[in-house]
Design a protein around this motif. Structure first.
Motif, PDB file in Angstrom:
ATOM      1  N   GLN A   1       0.848  -1.196   0.000  1.00 46.19           N
ATOM      2  CA  GLN A   1       0.000   0.000   0.000  1.00 46.19           C
ATOM      3  C   GLN A   1       0.885   1.247   0.000  1.00 46.19           C
ATOM      4  OE1 GLN A   1      -1.772   1.590   3.723  1.00 46.19           O
ATOM      5  NE2 GLN A   1      -3.715   0.845   2.888  1.00 46.19           N
ATOM      6  N   ILE A   2       0.499   2.225  -0.828  1.00 44.68           N
ATOM      7  CA  ILE A   2       1.206   3.515  -0.858  1.00 44.68           C
ATOM      8  C   ILE A   2       0.156   4.598  -0.625  1.00 44.68           C
ATOM      9  CG2 ILE A   2       2.520   5.135  -2.303  1.00 44.68           C
ATOM     10  CD1 ILE A   2       3.577   2.601  -3.824  1.00 44.68           C
ATOM     11  N   ALA A   3       0.344   5.393   0.404  1.00 45.52           N
ATOM     12  CA  ALA A   3      -0.659   6.407   0.737  1.00 45.52           C
ATOM     13  C   ALA A   3       0.018   7.686   1.184  1.00 45.52           C
ATOM     14  CB  ALA A   3      -1.570   5.906   1.856  1.00 45.52           C
ATOM     15  N   GLY A   4      -0.517   8.813   0.716  1.00 48.53           N
ATOM     16  CA  GLY A   4      -0.077  10.102   1.239  1.00 48.53           C
ATOM     17  C   GLY A   4       0.888  10.868   0.366  1.00 48.53           C
ATOM     18  N   PHE A   5       1.258  10.312  -0.773  1.00 50.66           N
ATOM     19  CA  PHE A   5       2.248  10.977  -1.631  1.00 50.66           C
ATOM     20  C   PHE A   5       1.622  11.636  -2.849  1.00 50.66           C
ATOM     21  CE2 PHE A   5       4.738   7.755   0.662  1.00 50.66           C
ATOM     22  CZ  PHE A   5       5.698   8.577   1.233  1.00 50.66           C
ATOM     23  N   GLY A   6       0.306  11.773  -2.850  1.00 49.03           N
ATOM     24  CA  GLY A   6      -0.355  12.396  -3.991  1.00 49.03           C
ATOM     25  C   GLY A   6      -0.112  11.582  -5.256  1.00 49.03           C
ATOM     26  N   PRO A   7      -0.088  12.253  -6.422  1.00 50.58           N
ATOM     27  CA  PRO A   7       0.078  11.544  -7.696  1.00 50.58           C
ATOM     28  C   PRO A   7       1.377  10.727  -7.793  1.00 50.58           C
ATOM     29  CG  PRO A   7      -0.675  13.784  -8.069  1.00 50.58           C
ATOM     30  CD  PRO A   7      -0.371  13.683  -6.608  1.00 50.58           C
ATOM     31  N   LEU A   8       2.400  11.138  -7.056  1.00 48.09           N
ATOM     32  CA  LEU A   8       3.666  10.387  -7.068  1.00 48.09           C
ATOM     33  C   LEU A   8       3.442   8.923  -6.680  1.00 48.09           C
ATOM     34  CD1 LEU A   8       6.810  10.115  -7.048  1.00 48.09           C
ATOM     35  CD2 LEU A   8       6.745  10.985  -4.689  1.00 48.09           C
ATOM     36  N   GLY A   9       2.438   8.681  -5.841  1.00 51.34           N
ATOM     37  CA  GLY A   9       2.146   7.312  -5.386  1.00 51.34           C
ATOM     38  C   GLY A   9       1.918   6.349  -6.542  1.00 51.34           C
ATOM     39  N   TYR A  10       1.311   6.847  -7.625  1.00 49.76           N
ATOM     40  CA  TYR A  10       1.035   5.973  -8.781  1.00 49.76           C
ATOM     41  C   TYR A  10       2.346   5.528  -9.429  1.00 49.76           C
ATOM     42  CZ  TYR A  10      -3.917   7.238  -8.497  1.00 49.76           C
ATOM     43  OH  TYR A  10      -5.210   7.400  -8.070  1.00 49.76           O
ATOM     44  N   ARG A  11       3.283   6.468  -9.539  1.00 49.53           N
ATOM     45  CA  ARG A  11       4.586   6.124 -10.138  1.00 49.53           C
ATOM     46  C   ARG A  11       5.335   5.137  -9.258  1.00 49.53           C
ATOM     47  NH1 ARG A  11       7.419  11.569 -11.300  1.00 49.53           N
ATOM     48  NH2 ARG A  11       9.110  10.454 -10.272  1.00 49.53           N
ATOM     49  N   LEU A  12       5.286   5.385  -7.938  1.00 48.08           N
ATOM     50  CA  LEU A  12       5.969   4.479  -7.000  1.00 48.08           C
ATOM     51  C   LEU A  12       5.367   3.077  -7.096  1.00 48.08           C
ATOM     52  CD1 LEU A  12       6.189   6.841  -3.868  1.00 48.08           C
ATOM     53  CD2 LEU A  12       8.015   6.275  -5.485  1.00 48.08           C
ATOM     54  N   ALA A  13       4.051   3.023  -7.234  1.00 46.80           N
ATOM     55  CA  ALA A  13       3.368   1.721  -7.340  1.00 46.80           C
ATOM     56  C   ALA A  13       3.779   1.009  -8.627  1.00 46.80           C
ATOM     57  CB  ALA A  13       1.860   1.924  -7.297  1.00 46.80           C
ATOM     58  N   MET A  14       3.869   1.760  -9.736  1.00 45.53           N
ATOM     59  CA  MET A  14       4.305   1.158 -11.004  1.00 45.53           C
ATOM     60  C   MET A  14       5.717   0.607 -10.856  1.00 45.53           C
ATOM     61  SD  MET A  14       2.853   3.991 -13.705  1.00 45.53           S
ATOM     62  CE  MET A  14       3.447   3.171 -15.190  1.00 45.53           C
ATOM     63  N   ASP A  15       6.595   1.391 -10.220  1.00 44.05           N
ATOM     64  CA  ASP A  15       7.985   0.948 -10.035  1.00 44.05           C
ATOM     65  C   ASP A  15       8.031  -0.345  -9.224  1.00 44.05           C
ATOM     66  OD1 ASP A  15       8.868   3.110 -11.463  1.00 44.05           O
ATOM     67  OD2 ASP A  15       9.544   4.261  -9.719  1.00 44.05           O
ATOM     68  N   ALA A  16       7.188  -0.416  -8.193  1.00 42.35           N
ATOM     69  CA  ALA A  16       7.172  -1.622  -7.340  1.00 42.35           C
ATOM     70  C   ALA A  16       6.741  -2.834  -8.153  1.00 42.35           C
ATOM     71  CB  ALA A  16       6.232  -1.404  -6.156  1.00 42.35           C
ATOM     72  N   LEU A  17       5.704  -2.681  -8.987  1.00 41.51           N
ATOM     73  CA  LEU A  17       5.226  -3.811  -9.801  1.00 41.51           C
ATOM     74  C   LEU A  17       6.286  -4.265 -10.797  1.00 41.51           C
ATOM     75  CD1 LEU A  17       1.521  -2.811 -10.559  1.00 41.51           C
ATOM     76  CD2 LEU A  17       2.319  -4.720  -9.128  1.00 41.51           C
ATOM     77  N   VAL A  18       6.933  -3.298 -11.442  1.00 43.27           N
ATOM     78  CA  VAL A  18       7.955  -3.632 -12.445  1.00 43.27           C
ATOM     79  C   VAL A  18       9.137  -4.316 -11.779  1.00 43.27           C
ATOM     80  CG1 VAL A  18       9.623  -2.622 -14.048  1.00 43.27           C
ATOM     81  CG2 VAL A  18       7.281  -1.815 -14.030  1.00 43.27           C
ATOM     82  N   ASP A  19       9.530  -3.781 -10.665  1.00 41.57           N
ATOM     83  CA  ASP A  19      10.654  -4.375  -9.935  1.00 41.57           C
ATOM     84  C   ASP A  19      10.330  -5.830  -9.572  1.00 41.57           C
ATOM     85  OD1 ASP A  19      13.164  -3.074  -8.989  1.00 41.57           O
ATOM     86  OD2 ASP A  19      12.619  -4.236  -7.194  1.00 41.57           O
ATOM     87  N   MET A  20       9.111  -6.057  -9.096  1.00 41.76           N
ATOM     88  CA  MET A  20       8.719  -7.422  -8.725  1.00 41.76           C
ATOM     89  C   MET A  20       8.699  -8.328  -9.960  1.00 41.76           C
ATOM     90  SD  MET A  20       5.595  -6.825  -6.100  1.00 41.76           S
ATOM     91  CE  MET A  20       5.289  -8.557  -5.939  1.00 41.76           C
ATOM     92  N   ALA A  21       8.139  -7.829 -11.060  1.00 44.44           N
ATOM     93  CA  ALA A  21       8.030  -8.656 -12.276  1.00 44.44           C
ATOM     94  C   ALA A  21       9.423  -8.988 -12.812  1.00 44.44           C
ATOM     95  CB  ALA A  21       7.204  -7.921 -13.325  1.00 44.44           C
TER      96      ALA A  21
END
Ligand code: CA2
Length: 147
Positions: A123-143
């Protein structure tokens, strides 16, 4: 190439138009552009969807199976209530990162409970729109690392 679904839930289509003190001035179109550009820079295909309807969000999660490698999900207020969304996420066996623009843990008590968190990879919360980029990075890193 990896494909990521950016899925936004109820009322997020109003972003940038009301309550800027909580949600900022960035519109949903701005967030979707940011995600698409971040995807292009990282050789990812990005699909963006938004719905105000629980069933449509569930349909999008089902449709992501076999088509997407992961989901960035801001389920809006359904986060706190929807066992149906939780079940949909479990059923597709795709990694889901839960995102919130605001810090849901620093707001009303009812926002602290998430039905998504137990079935999300994080879960990523509180970083505004940046959270979406962080979430994408996490998914790519995992994949890419096979985790
Ligand atoms: O912080 C987030 O991203 C939320 O998912 C936003 C939801 C809220 O119910 C969650 O607790 C946290 C609400 C989205 C409503 O967005 C609006 C945007 C502009 C004006 C009114 C509502």
């Amino acid at each position: 190439m990896h494909t990521i679904l950016i899925l936004n839930g109820p009322n997020l289509n109003l972003l940038g138009t009301r309550q800027p003190d909580i949600y900022g001035r960035t519109t949903l179109a701005d967030i979707e552009r940011l995600c698409t550009e971040h995807g292009a820079a990282n050789k990812l295909s990005v699909i963006c969807k938004q719905s105000n309807h629980e069933g449509t969000l569930i349909d999008e999660i089902h449709a992501a199976r076999g088509r997407c490698d992961g989901i960035v999900l801001n389920a809006g207020a359904y986060t706190h209530t929807s066992i149906a969304l939780m079940d949909a996420i479990s059923s597709v066996e795709l990694p889901v990162v839960e995102v919130h623009l605001s810090n849901i843990h620093a707001r009303e008590a009812f926002r602290r409970r998430s039905r998504i968190a137990p079935v999300a990879v994080g879960q990523i919360a509180g970083f505004g729109p940046l959270g979406y980029r962080l979430a994408m990075d996490a998914l790519v890193d995992m994949a890419r690392s096979g985790t």
